[in-house]
Design a protein around this motif. Structure first.
Motif, short mmCIF file in Angstrom:
data_model
loop_
_atom_site.label_atom_id
_atom_site.label_comp_id
_atom_site.label_asym_id
_atom_site.label_seq_id
_atom_site.Cartn_x
_atom_site.Cartn_y
_atom_site.Cartn_z
N PRO A 29 47.21 40.10 38.72
CA PRO A 29 45.96 39.35 38.57
C PRO A 29 44.74 40.18 38.17
CG PRO A 29 46.30 39.87 40.86
CD PRO A 29 47.50 40.42 40.11
N LYS A 30 44.90 41.47 37.92
CA LYS A 30 43.73 42.34 37.76
C LYS A 30 42.83 41.98 36.58
CE LYS A 30 45.39 46.31 40.29
NZ LYS A 30 44.55 46.29 41.45
N LEU A 31 43.37 41.41 35.52
CA LEU A 31 42.56 41.04 34.37
C LEU A 31 42.43 39.53 34.20
CD1 LEU A 31 43.54 43.76 31.74
CD2 LEU A 31 41.48 43.61 33.13
N PRO A 36 39.70 30.57 39.04
CA PRO A 36 40.83 30.02 38.27
C PRO A 36 40.40 28.97 37.25
CG PRO A 36 41.33 30.06 40.62
CD PRO A 36 39.89 30.42 40.49
N ALA A 37 39.31 28.28 37.50
CA ALA A 37 38.84 27.26 36.56
C ALA A 37 38.44 27.88 35.22
CB ALA A 37 37.66 26.49 37.16
N LEU A 38 37.95 29.10 35.25
CA LEU A 38 37.58 29.76 34.00
C LEU A 38 38.81 30.01 33.15
CD1 LEU A 38 35.56 31.05 32.10
CD2 LEU A 38 35.77 33.17 33.44
N GLN A 39 39.91 30.45 33.74
CA GLN A 39 41.13 30.68 32.97
C GLN A 39 41.64 29.37 32.39
OE1 GLN A 39 44.18 33.02 34.86
NE2 GLN A 39 45.69 32.54 33.30
N ILE A 40 41.57 28.30 33.16
CA ILE A 40 41.99 26.99 32.65
C ILE A 40 41.13 26.59 31.47
CG2 ILE A 40 42.12 24.53 33.22
CD1 ILE A 40 42.91 25.46 36.11
N SER A 41 39.83 26.77 31.60
CA SER A 41 38.91 26.44 30.51
C SER A 41 39.18 27.29 29.28
CB SER A 41 37.46 26.62 30.98
OG SER A 41 36.57 26.28 29.97
N MET A 42 39.39 28.58 29.49
CA MET A 42 39.68 29.47 28.36
C MET A 42 41.00 29.07 27.68
SD MET A 42 38.56 33.17 29.90
CE MET A 42 38.93 34.13 28.44
N SER A 43 41.93 28.52 28.43
CA SER A 43 43.22 28.10 27.87
C SER A 43 43.12 26.82 27.06
CB SER A 43 44.24 27.89 29.00
OG SER A 43 44.48 29.11 29.66
N GLN A 44 42.01 26.11 27.21
CA GLN A 44 41.84 24.82 26.53
C GLN A 44 40.85 24.88 25.37
OE1 GLN A 44 40.64 22.50 29.92
NE2 GLN A 44 42.75 22.12 30.55
N ILE A 45 40.09 25.95 25.24
CA ILE A 45 39.03 26.03 24.25
C ILE A 45 39.38 27.06 23.18
CG2 ILE A 45 36.60 26.62 23.90
CD1 ILE A 45 36.12 25.60 26.77
N GLU A 52 43.62 27.61 15.86
CA GLU A 52 45.02 28.00 15.98
C GLU A 52 45.33 28.78 17.25
OE1 GLU A 52 46.22 30.04 12.45
OE2 GLU A 52 45.47 28.45 11.15
N THR A 53 44.32 29.09 18.03
CA THR A 53 44.53 29.84 19.27
C THR A 53 43.52 29.38 20.31
OG1 THR A 53 44.88 32.06 20.19
CG2 THR A 53 43.02 31.79 18.65
N THR A 54 43.59 29.96 21.47
CA THR A 54 42.62 29.65 22.54
C THR A 54 41.90 30.93 22.93
OG1 THR A 54 44.18 30.10 24.34
CG2 THR A 54 44.15 27.84 23.44
N MET A 55 40.81 30.75 23.64
CA MET A 55 40.08 31.93 24.12
C MET A 55 40.95 32.75 25.07
SD MET A 55 37.38 32.07 22.44
CE MET A 55 36.70 33.49 23.26
N TRP A 56 41.82 32.11 25.84
CA TRP A 56 42.68 32.87 26.76
C TRP A 56 43.68 33.71 25.98
CZ3 TRP A 56 42.32 34.83 31.21
CH2 TRP A 56 43.44 35.42 31.80
N ARG A 57 44.29 33.12 24.95
CA ARG A 57 45.23 33.90 24.15
C ARG A 57 44.52 35.04 23.44
NH1 ARG A 57 49.26 30.14 20.89
NH2 ARG A 57 49.60 32.21 20.05
N CYS A 58 43.29 34.81 22.98
CA CYS A 58 42.50 35.90 22.38
C CYS A 58 42.24 36.98 23.42
CB CYS A 58 41.16 35.36 21.87
SG CYS A 58 41.25 34.37 20.38
N TRP A 59 41.88 36.59 24.63
CA TRP A 59 41.62 37.54 25.71
C TRP A 59 42.83 38.44 25.95
CZ3 TRP A 59 38.25 39.82 28.84
CH2 TRP A 59 38.67 40.31 30.06
N VAL A 60 43.99 37.83 26.07
CA VAL A 60 45.21 38.60 26.30
C VAL A 60 45.51 39.50 25.10
CG1 VAL A 60 47.72 38.46 26.67
CG2 VAL A 60 46.18 36.92 27.93
N GLY A 61 45.39 38.96 23.90
CA GLY A 61 45.66 39.75 22.70
C GLY A 61 44.69 40.92 22.53
N PHE A 62 43.40 40.68 22.79
CA PHE A 62 42.43 41.77 22.67
C PHE A 62 42.71 42.85 23.70
CE2 PHE A 62 39.19 38.44 21.06
CZ PHE A 62 39.69 38.53 19.78
N ASN A 63 43.04 42.45 24.90
CA ASN A 63 43.36 43.45 25.93
C ASN A 63 44.61 44.23 25.57
OD1 ASN A 63 41.56 43.52 28.43
ND2 ASN A 63 41.75 41.33 28.06
N ALA A 64 45.63 43.55 25.06
CA ALA A 64 46.87 44.24 24.69
C ALA A 64 46.62 45.20 23.52
CB ALA A 64 47.95 43.23 24.33
#
Length: 137
Positions: A29-31, A36-45, A52-64
């Motif tokens: 859970p470190k990143l 938890p509501a923020l992650q849900i929101s990021m997964s939907q926007i 073609e993507t979500t802010m959450w997927r961008c977050w994970v991709g940028f971190n990786a």
């Protein structure tokens, strides 16, 4: 010899930070947001640039990809110091590029991150600069 050790130490610090960051990106859970509501929101926007993507997927991709850049820097400069020290320490291009990268990481850590990576990267930068200085002596 001391110059090589310091360069390997500098690269090793960056490599270690990159590996830890990659592990934190995909496991545990470190990143993730404390809320938890923020992650849900990021997964939907989606970002404005594409749907073609979500802010959450961008977050994970940028971190990786950030982790991969740190790992690449650590591996390349550590390898060059150990296996091709003459090439590394006699190449103004490589030394300036490395210095710019580590200095850039310091600025990013100071402005956007927190104390642990900032302190670690400052130590890496000090080792990097000392290795160059000692290689010139």
């Amino acid at each position: 010899m001391i110059a090589k050790v310091l360069m390997v130490l500098s690269a090793g610090i960056i490599l270690t930070l990159g590996v830890l960051h990659l592990v934190y990106t995909f496991w545990g859970p470190k990143l993730t947001p404390r809320d938890p509501a923020l992650q849900i929101s990021m997964s939907q926007i989606s970002p404005a640039i594409t749907k073609e993507t979500t802010m959450w997927r961008c977050w994970v991709g940028f971190n990786a990809s950030h982790s991969m850049g740190l790992i690449l820097f650590g591996l390349v400069f550590g390898f060059l110091a150990l296996a091709h020290g003459q090439l590394l320490f006699h190449s103004p291009f490589l030394l300036v590029v490395g210095l710019a990268m580590v200095s850039g990481f310091v600025v990013l850590a100071k402005v956007y991150w927190f104390s642990t990576p900032f302190t670690s990267i400052c130590i890496s930068l000090a080792c990097y600069i000392a290795s160059i200085s000692l290689s010139r002596a």
